[in-house]
Each structure stands twice: as structure tokens, then as C-alpha cells.
Design an enzyme around this catalytic site. Structure first.
Site, PDB file in Angstrom:
ATOM      1  N   GLN A   6       0.729  32.448   1.802  1.00 34.79           N
ATOM      2  CA  GLN A   6      -0.103  31.417   1.157  1.00 34.79           C
ATOM      3  C   GLN A   6      -0.238  31.700  -0.342  1.00 34.79           C
ATOM      4  OE1 GLN A   6      -0.852  32.857   4.077  1.00 34.79           O
ATOM      5  NE2 GLN A   6      -2.035  31.513   5.416  1.00 34.79           N
ATOM      6  N   ASP A  21     -13.450  31.783   6.179  1.00 31.61           N
ATOM      7  CA  ASP A  21     -13.256  30.889   7.327  1.00 31.61           C
ATOM      8  C   ASP A  21     -14.504  30.791   8.189  1.00 31.61           C
ATOM      9  OD1 ASP A  21     -10.378  31.718   6.554  1.00 31.61           O
ATOM     10  OD2 ASP A  21     -10.217  29.927   7.808  1.00 31.61           O
ATOM     11  N   ASN A  67     -12.123  36.113   6.865  1.00 31.21           N
ATOM     12  CA  ASN A  67     -11.177  35.443   5.957  1.00 31.21           C
ATOM     13  C   ASN A  67      -9.779  35.966   6.258  1.00 31.21           C
ATOM     14  OD1 ASN A  67     -10.674  33.580   3.760  1.00 31.21           O
ATOM     15  ND2 ASN A  67     -10.207  35.369   2.503  1.00 31.21           N
ATOM     16  N   LYS A  68      -8.807  35.465   5.534  1.00 30.57           N
ATOM     17  CA  LYS A  68      -7.401  35.813   5.760  1.00 30.57           C
ATOM     18  C   LYS A  68      -7.199  37.315   5.887  1.00 30.57           C
ATOM     19  CE  LYS A  68      -4.712  33.631   6.327  1.00 30.57           C
ATOM     20  NZ  LYS A  68      -4.344  33.349   7.735  1.00 30.57           N
ATOM     21  N   ARG A  75      -3.942  23.483   6.304  1.00 28.66           N
ATOM     22  CA  ARG A  75      -4.577  24.772   6.585  1.00 28.66           C
ATOM     23  C   ARG A  75      -5.662  25.007   5.528  1.00 28.66           C
ATOM     24  NH1 ARG A  75      -3.679  26.452   2.261  1.00 28.66           N
ATOM     25  NH2 ARG A  75      -4.975  28.222   2.782  1.00 28.66           N
TER      26      ARG A  75
HETATM   27  O1  MRU Z   1      -4.518  30.639   7.904  1.00 24.56           O
HETATM   28  P1  MRU Z   1      -5.053  29.832   6.763  1.00 24.56           P
HETATM   29  O2  MRU Z   1      -4.067  29.612   5.677  1.00 24.56           O
HETATM   30  O3  MRU Z   1      -5.711  28.559   7.246  1.00 24.56           O
HETATM   31  O4  MRU Z   1      -6.209  30.739   6.163  1.00 24.56           O
HETATM   32  C1  MRU Z   1      -6.918  30.274   5.051  1.00 24.56           C
HETATM   33  C2  MRU Z   1      -7.916  31.261   4.537  1.00 24.56           C
HETATM   34  O5  MRU Z   1      -8.089  32.331   5.062  1.00 24.56           O
HETATM   35  C3  MRU Z   1      -8.752  30.808   3.379  1.00 24.56           C
HETATM   36  O6  MRU Z   1      -9.093  31.892   2.584  1.00 24.56           O
HETATM   37  C4  MRU Z   1     -10.043  30.146   3.900  1.00 24.56           C
HETATM   38  O7  MRU Z   1      -9.738  29.209   4.902  1.00 24.56           O
HETATM   39  C5  MRU Z   1     -10.791  29.483   2.830  1.00 24.56           C
HETATM   40  S1  MRU Z   1      -9.935  28.054   2.189  1.00 24.56           S
HETATM   41  C6  MRU Z   1     -10.953  27.350   1.037  1.00 24.56           C
END
Ligand code: MRU
Length: 358
Positions: A205, A246, A256-257, A54
Site C-alpha cells: 500500500q 482500523d 492497524n496495518k 480498501r
Molecule cells: O488492508 P488495508 O489496506 O485495508 O489496511 C488499511 C490500513 O491499515 C489503514 O491504515 C487503515 O484502514 C486506515 S485508512 C484511513
């Protein structure tokens, strides 16, 4: 700083060896370190969907290697490998919707295969392309770490309290991380008093991955509930929120998350600076604003259960896993091509017309 960052490197999540992809299972960390081996595009797509791997750049790199696996199988089958490979492009594209790095990496693979000349070995070319996507992400991490540290220093030199969200480190990239790369660099430069890591509900995470990565390298890290962020900003002297992305649209909006948007609103209220760190492969100039970004919604059980154990009442759950922070809440977007302060459409267009720095 580059050499010291390289010397501090401990964790990696993706390995390509002898024509096979190996992924560290991020669902199990930090309690267990289990590696899985992949030999087909469909299996890699499942690993992305199930979040064995991820983080936007790591998803893109894995998809590129997944396509190499698909190509090998199509060549072994004989027949029209180009036509057959479309099914592998499809299965990988449909694994997760929000991180544009996935589509960017698949597009790089497609373009490389379209440039094949008579006599070229398609498999060798694809493998080299995937390896180059992997290596250039690692290089981008190093460049961004330097830019981000310079930015922190420009505004304030003393050791600082930083707040981060989700996991943007070695586990999420091909190198040291985006936001976490800047934080690692700042620590090496003596600029960090403490890193506060949001636990990042519901997938955790922050508590499972970010805290593990930082603590493993001796970076002072303290975990907090996501809902403690306002209190932390008010009472703990947080100077920067530093997060990854993202997808960044042409006007500088950032997906982003889930929970990032509320951090940006809180940061604005408390006079805390807000930095987004992401490689240019996360910038989607085809989308005008963040309203156009597809936001992934995942199954309710991620909210309703912990370790498969139901703890919530018998209700439906709404589980969007990303949100969009408007550009006007962002102080700086740090990429390997350069830094954009107070982002807007004109500044993003100028940045994207620059050549890559490496
Ligand atoms: O759902 P995930 O764990 O893939 O989400 C990850 C994020 O939101 C990160 O902040 C983003 O991908 C940047 S990772 C360098």
C-alpha cells in the site's frame, strides 16, 4: 488550510452516480487506473474482500452504498424486503473482519431503515444515509487535518521528517485521508521536509498507493523498506510516525496495518512521537482492549508471490494483515471530535461522549 486542502484534491476512489457504485481498482494502481461499476451488494462485498477498495473508512462507505444496491434489488423483487435485506447485511458484514467502520456504517444504514415512517421512500432514505456517511467522512478528514497540524506545530515548528505506514489517503477514505490528511495539511503549512513511506509488505500500500498520492501532489516523499524504520529513526531525524487505524478499543489500543506495532515500539525507543489519526467511526467502545479485535489473516500467496509469480521457497506462509499497538505506546489519537493525548479508557470515554464537531 481547509480551502487549500480542498483545492489540492486530486484523487478519489469511490463514486456514487445514477444509482450505481464506481470503485477505482486499487490492486492495479499506480500502473493502471481502472474503474469498476457495481450493481449488487454481493459484488461490493467481493470488491471489499479482494481489496479493489480498501482502507477502513472507504470500506465502510462502500458497504453503505452496497446496502443501497441490495435494497433496490429487494424492493424490485417485491415481498418482504426487510427480511430479504438481512442476506445483504450478512454478505457485506462478512467481507473483512478488522475495520470496525464496516460494521459502523452498516449499523447506521440499519438504524436509518428502522426509523422509516409510513409513506417514506426506503430507497431514497437509504441513498441519502449512505451519501451522508460519505460526506461526513470527508468533513472529518478536514477537521482531523487541522487538529493534527496543530499538534505537530505545538511540539515543534520546523520542517520535519515524518514516517507513515500503509495508505491512509484519498484512496482509503471519503476525502483526503486520515494520517495522510494530516501529512497533506502539514505540507501545505510548510512543516514537512520529507515524508518517508514504508513500502508496507506484503500488499505494498505504501509503495503503490501512498507514494503515488503524495508524489502526484508534489509532497516530498521517499520510499523505504519496512525493515529500514529503525535505521531511519536513528539517522534521518524522524520527529513523528503518523498512521491510521482500523479499530480503536475503549482503552485506546489501536489495530492497524501489520507493522504498525513494531513502529510504535521503535518510536518509543528513539524518542519519536507517535500519532494515530482516525474518525470516531473507527472507535469501538464495545471492545475493552485490543486483545478482543479480530485480526484478519489473508492467503499466503500475498507473501509468496509478486504479480502472480512465485518467488518464495515451497513453504507455508503466515499472513496476519493487522496488528495491535497498545495505548501506552501512543502519544496522540486525533479524531474529528478532538485530540486525545496519552490515551486511556477515561479519556476515550470522555471523547466519545462529545458531539460530532460537524
Ligand atoms: O488492508 P488495508 O489496506 O485495508 O489496511 C488499511 C490500513 O491499515 C489503514 O491504515 C487503515 O484502514 C486506515 S485508512 C484511513
Amino acid at each position: 488550510m481547509r480551502e487549500r486542502l480542498l483545492a489540492a484534491e486530486k484523487v478519489k476512489a469511490i463514486e456514487w452516480k445514477d444509482g450505481q457504485l464506481h470503485l477505482l481498482d486499487q490492486r492495479k494502481l499506480p500502473l493502471e487506473e481502472i474503474w469498476h461499476t457495481y450493481e449488487s451488494a454481493a459484488a461490493v462485498a467481493t470488491a471489499i474482500r479482494e481489496m479493489i477498495v480498501r482502507g477502513a473508512p472507504a470500506i465502510g462507505i462502500s458497504a453503505a452504498y452496497g446496502l443501497v444496491l441490495g435494497l433496490k434489488a429487494r424492493l424490485d423483487e417485491g415481498g418482504d424486503w426487510r427480511a430479504a435485506l438481512e442476506a445483504d447485511f450478512d454478505v457485506l458484514s462478512n467481507s473483512r473482519p478488522t475495520a470496525v467502520n464496516l460494521f459502523w456504517a452498516l449499523n447506521q444504514m440499519r438504524e436509518r431503515l428502522e426509523r422509516l415512517k409510513p409513506g417514506d421512500d426506503p430507497l431514497a432514505a437509504a441513498e441519502a444515509q449512505a451519501a451522508s456517511i460519505h460526506a461526513s467522512d470527508r468533513e472529518a478528514n478536514l477537521t482531523m487535518a487541522q487538529f493534527g497540524v496543530d499538534l505537530i506545530r505545538k511540539h515543534q515548528g520546523n520542517p520535519q521528517n515524518l514516517l507513515t505506514h500503509c495508505n491512509t489517503g484519498a484512496l482509503a477514505t471519503g476525502g483526503f485521508g486520515t494520517a495522510l490528511g494530516v501529512i497533506r495539511g502539514a505540507h501545505l503549512e510548510g512543516l514537512v521536509e520529507c515524508v518517508y513511506a514504508d513500502e508496507t509488505r506484503p500488499w505494498l500500500q505504501g509503495s503503490r498507493l501512498t507514494a503515488w498520492e503524495l508524489a502526484g501532489e508534489g509532497v516530498p516523499v521517499t520510499l523505504n523498506a519496512d525493515s529500514a524504520a529503525a535505521h531511519l529513526m536513528k539517522t534521518r531525524g524522524i520527529t513523528w510516525v503518523i498512521v491510521g487505524a482500523d479499530r480503536i478499543t475503549a482503552n485506546g489500543d489501536v489495530a492497524n496495518k501489520i507493522g504498525t506495532y513494531q513502529l510504535a515500539v521503535l518510536a518509543m525507543h528513539h524518542g519519536v512521537r507517535f500519532m494515530v489519526v482516525a474518525p470516531s467511526s473507527t472507535i469501538d467502545m464495545d471492545l475493552e482492549t485490543g486483545d478482543d479485535i479480530p485480526i484478519e489473516e489473508r492467503a499466503g500467496h500475498e507473501l509468496l508471490e509478486v504479480n502472480g509469480q512465485r518467488f518464495a521457497a515451497d513453504v507455508e506462509a503466515f499472513n496476519p494483515v493487522f496488528d495491535v499497538t497498545p495505548a501506552d505506546l501512543i502519544d496522540a489519537i486525533v479524531t474529528e471530535k478532538g485530540v486525545v493525548e496519552r490515551p486511556n479508557a477515561a479519556k476515550l470515554a470522555a471523547l466519545m461522549s462529545r458531539k460530532r464537531l460537524h
